[in-house]
Design a protein around this motif. Structure first.
Motif, PDB file in Angstrom:
ATOM      1  N   ARG A  57       1.100  -1.375  -0.137  1.00 20.67           N
ATOM      2  CA  ARG A  57      -0.289   0.545   0.687  1.00 20.67           C
ATOM      3  C   ARG A  57       0.784   1.214   0.013  1.00 20.67           C
ATOM      4  O   ARG A  57       0.219   1.878  -0.891  1.00 20.67           O
ATOM      5  CB  ARG A  57      -1.024  -0.087   1.468  1.00 20.67           C
ATOM      6  N   LEU A  58       2.291   1.250   1.024  1.00 21.39           N
ATOM      7  CA  LEU A  58       3.084   2.426   0.979  1.00 21.39           C
ATOM      8  C   LEU A  58       4.027   2.851  -0.806  1.00 21.39           C
ATOM      9  O   LEU A  58       3.924   3.454  -0.828  1.00 21.39           O
ATOM     10  CB  LEU A  58       3.872   2.607   2.135  1.00 21.39           C
ATOM     11  N   PHE A  59       4.256   1.448  -0.774  1.00 19.53           N
ATOM     12  CA  PHE A  59       4.911   1.711  -2.187  1.00 19.53           C
ATOM     13  C   PHE A  59       3.905   1.728  -3.335  1.00 19.53           C
ATOM     14  O   PHE A  59       4.498   3.438  -3.629  1.00 19.53           O
ATOM     15  CB  PHE A  59       5.214   0.970  -2.625  1.00 19.53           C
ATOM     16  N   GLU A  60       2.959   1.568  -3.998  1.00 21.94           N
ATOM     17  CA  GLU A  60       1.425   2.821  -4.685  1.00 21.94           C
ATOM     18  C   GLU A  60       1.232   3.645  -4.184  1.00 21.94           C
ATOM     19  O   GLU A  60       0.870   4.788  -4.935  1.00 21.94           O
ATOM     20  CB  GLU A  60       0.043   1.364  -4.602  1.00 21.94           C
ATOM     21  N   ALA A  61       1.482   4.001  -2.913  1.00 26.31           N
ATOM     22  CA  ALA A  61       0.853   5.879  -2.439  1.00 26.31           C
ATOM     23  C   ALA A  61       1.850   6.062  -2.536  1.00 26.31           C
ATOM     24  O   ALA A  61       1.873   7.631  -3.407  1.00 26.31           O
ATOM     25  CB  ALA A  61       0.035   5.452  -0.702  1.00 26.31           C
ATOM     26  N   SER A  62       3.071   5.826  -2.531  1.00 31.51           N
ATOM     27  CA  SER A  62       4.126   7.049  -2.635  1.00 31.51           C
ATOM     28  C   SER A  62       4.456   6.812  -4.527  1.00 31.51           C
ATOM     29  O   SER A  62       4.836   8.324  -4.916  1.00 31.51           O
ATOM     30  CB  SER A  62       5.837   6.407  -1.984  1.00 31.51           C
ATOM     31  N   ARG A  63       4.140   6.293  -4.827  1.00 29.13           N
ATOM     32  CA  ARG A  63       4.285   5.668  -6.299  1.00 29.13           C
ATOM     33  C   ARG A  63       3.682   7.181  -7.340  1.00 29.13           C
ATOM     34  O   ARG A  63       4.205   7.665  -8.008  1.00 29.13           O
ATOM     35  CB  ARG A  63       4.322   4.630  -7.418  1.00 29.13           C
ATOM     36  N   LEU A  64       2.300   7.024  -6.408  1.00 31.54           N
ATOM     37  CA  LEU A  64       1.562   8.415  -7.116  1.00 31.54           C
ATOM     38  C   LEU A  64       1.721   9.777  -7.081  1.00 31.54           C
ATOM     39  O   LEU A  64       1.550  10.224  -7.461  1.00 31.54           O
ATOM     40  CB  LEU A  64      -0.060   7.868  -6.493  1.00 31.54           C
ATOM     41  N   LYS A  88      -6.754   2.385   6.480  1.00 34.52           N
ATOM     42  CA  LYS A  88      -7.056   2.324   4.883  1.00 34.52           C
ATOM     43  C   LYS A  88      -6.833   3.555   4.102  1.00 34.52           C
ATOM     44  O   LYS A  88      -6.913   3.512   3.244  1.00 34.52           O
ATOM     45  CB  LYS A  88      -8.471   2.095   4.686  1.00 34.52           C
ATOM     46  N   GLY A  89      -6.111   5.220   4.860  1.00 26.95           N
ATOM     47  CA  GLY A  89      -6.303   5.725   4.219  1.00 26.95           C
ATOM     48  C   GLY A  89      -4.446   6.344   3.895  1.00 26.95           C
ATOM     49  O   GLY A  89      -4.125   7.571   4.113  1.00 26.95           O
ATOM     50  N   TRP A  90      -3.859   5.360   3.247  1.00 27.30           N
ATOM     51  CA  TRP A  90      -2.512   5.380   3.436  1.00 27.30           C
ATOM     52  C   TRP A  90      -2.349   6.402   1.789  1.00 27.30           C
ATOM     53  O   TRP A  90      -1.171   7.505   2.315  1.00 27.30           O
ATOM     54  CB  TRP A  90      -2.170   4.023   2.961  1.00 27.30           C
ATOM     55  N   VAL A  91      -3.099   6.455   1.078  1.00 27.15           N
ATOM     56  CA  VAL A  91      -1.975   7.345   0.077  1.00 27.15           C
ATOM     57  C   VAL A  91      -2.753   8.980   0.571  1.00 27.15           C
ATOM     58  O   VAL A  91      -2.278   9.756   0.155  1.00 27.15           O
ATOM     59  CB  VAL A  91      -3.938   7.199  -1.449  1.00 27.15           C
ATOM     60  N   GLU A  92      -3.897   8.758   1.640  1.00 24.52           N
ATOM     61  CA  GLU A  92      -4.199  10.803   1.346  1.00 24.52           C
ATOM     62  C   GLU A  92      -2.632  10.639   2.738  1.00 24.52           C
ATOM     63  O   GLU A  92      -2.516  12.159   3.166  1.00 24.52           O
ATOM     64  CB  GLU A  92      -5.433  10.595   2.303  1.00 24.52           C
ATOM     65  N   GLU A  93      -2.604  10.142   3.326  1.00 25.98           N
ATOM     66  CA  GLU A  93      -1.579  10.376   4.431  1.00 25.98           C
ATOM     67  C   GLU A  93       0.156  10.781   3.372  1.00 25.98           C
ATOM     68  O   GLU A  93       0.821  11.790   3.859  1.00 25.98           O
ATOM     69  CB  GLU A  93      -1.165   9.148   5.276  1.00 25.98           C
ATOM     70  N   ILE A  94       0.403   9.552   2.623  1.00 26.45           N
ATOM     71  CA  ILE A  94       1.807  10.177   1.927  1.00 26.45           C
ATOM     72  C   ILE A  94       1.627  11.096   1.285  1.00 26.45           C
ATOM     73  O   ILE A  94       2.481  11.592   1.161  1.00 26.45           O
ATOM     74  CB  ILE A  94       1.878   8.872   0.675  1.00 26.45           C
ATOM     75  N   GLN A  95       0.218  11.719   0.535  1.00 29.14           N
ATOM     76  CA  GLN A  95       0.177  12.623  -0.090  1.00 29.14           C
ATOM     77  C   GLN A  95       0.335  13.547   0.197  1.00 29.14           C
ATOM     78  O   GLN A  95       0.828  15.036   0.104  1.00 29.14           O
ATOM     79  CB  GLN A  95      -1.649  13.098  -0.696  1.00 29.14           C
ATOM     80  N   LYS A  96      -0.358  13.988   2.319  1.00 24.34           N
ATOM     81  CA  LYS A  96      -0.328  15.272   3.081  1.00 24.34           C
ATOM     82  C   LYS A  96       1.918  15.078   3.599  1.00 24.34           C
ATOM     83  O   LYS A  96       1.916  16.013   3.513  1.00 24.34           O
ATOM     84  CB  LYS A  96      -0.491  15.034   4.368  1.00 24.34           C
ATOM     85  N   ALA A  97       2.482  14.120   3.515  1.00 25.07           N
ATOM     86  CA  ALA A  97       3.086  13.774   3.987  1.00 25.07           C
ATOM     87  C   ALA A  97       4.356  14.980   3.001  1.00 25.07           C
ATOM     88  O   ALA A  97       5.285  15.654   2.275  1.00 25.07           O
ATOM     89  CB  ALA A  97       3.904  12.604   4.483  1.00 25.07           C
ATOM     90  N   PHE A  98       3.844  14.200   1.666  1.00 26.49           N
ATOM     91  CA  PHE A  98       5.368  15.090   0.685  1.00 26.49           C
ATOM     92  C   PHE A  98       4.623  16.042   0.577  1.00 26.49           C
ATOM     93  O   PHE A  98       5.805  16.617   0.307  1.00 26.49           O
ATOM     94  CB  PHE A  98       5.017  13.621  -1.079  1.00 26.49           C
TER      95      PHE A  98
END
Length: 105
Positions: A57-64, A88-98
């Motif tokens: 999940r984190l690899f996919e979220a970071s790739r985006l 479940k919200g890994w994508v949103e968290e990675i987006q905020k972090a990046f």
């Protein structure tokens, strides 16, 4: 992919960014692409299936969101929190972090 030597040097000499569910370590590199590594230890979950699911999940979220960040090497270290396993919200968290990292660099 990061080698063991690169991984350990990144741990020792890098900028660290703290977030509620994970820590991101960043080090600039002379390559023309970004590399991401995920560290999800036994304290997060004893089950390899759960740890691998979190990594995927984190690899996919970071790739985006790699286009938003500066080129370099990143390590995402998952914190051993109970909510990290079922989150479940890994994508949103990675987006905020990046986004925060891009504004700080």
């Amino acid at each position: 992919r990061l080698t063991k030597k690169e991984f350990s040097s990144l741990f020792q000499s890098s900028r660290t960014f703290q977030f509620p569910l994970f820590v991101i370590k960043y080090k600039p590199s002379d390559r023309d692409y970004t590399r991401v590594a995920i560290s999800c230890g036994l304290k997060v979950s004893k089950k390899a299936v759960e740890r691998n699911a979190i990594r995927r999940r984190l690899f996919e979220a970071s790739r985006l969101f790699l286009a938003q960040v500066r080129i370099g090497d990143y390590i995402i270290i998952v914190r051993p929190l109970p909510e990290a396993r079922a989150f479940k919200g890994w994508v949103e968290e990675i987006q905020k972090a990046f986004t925060q990292i891009a504004s700080r660099l």
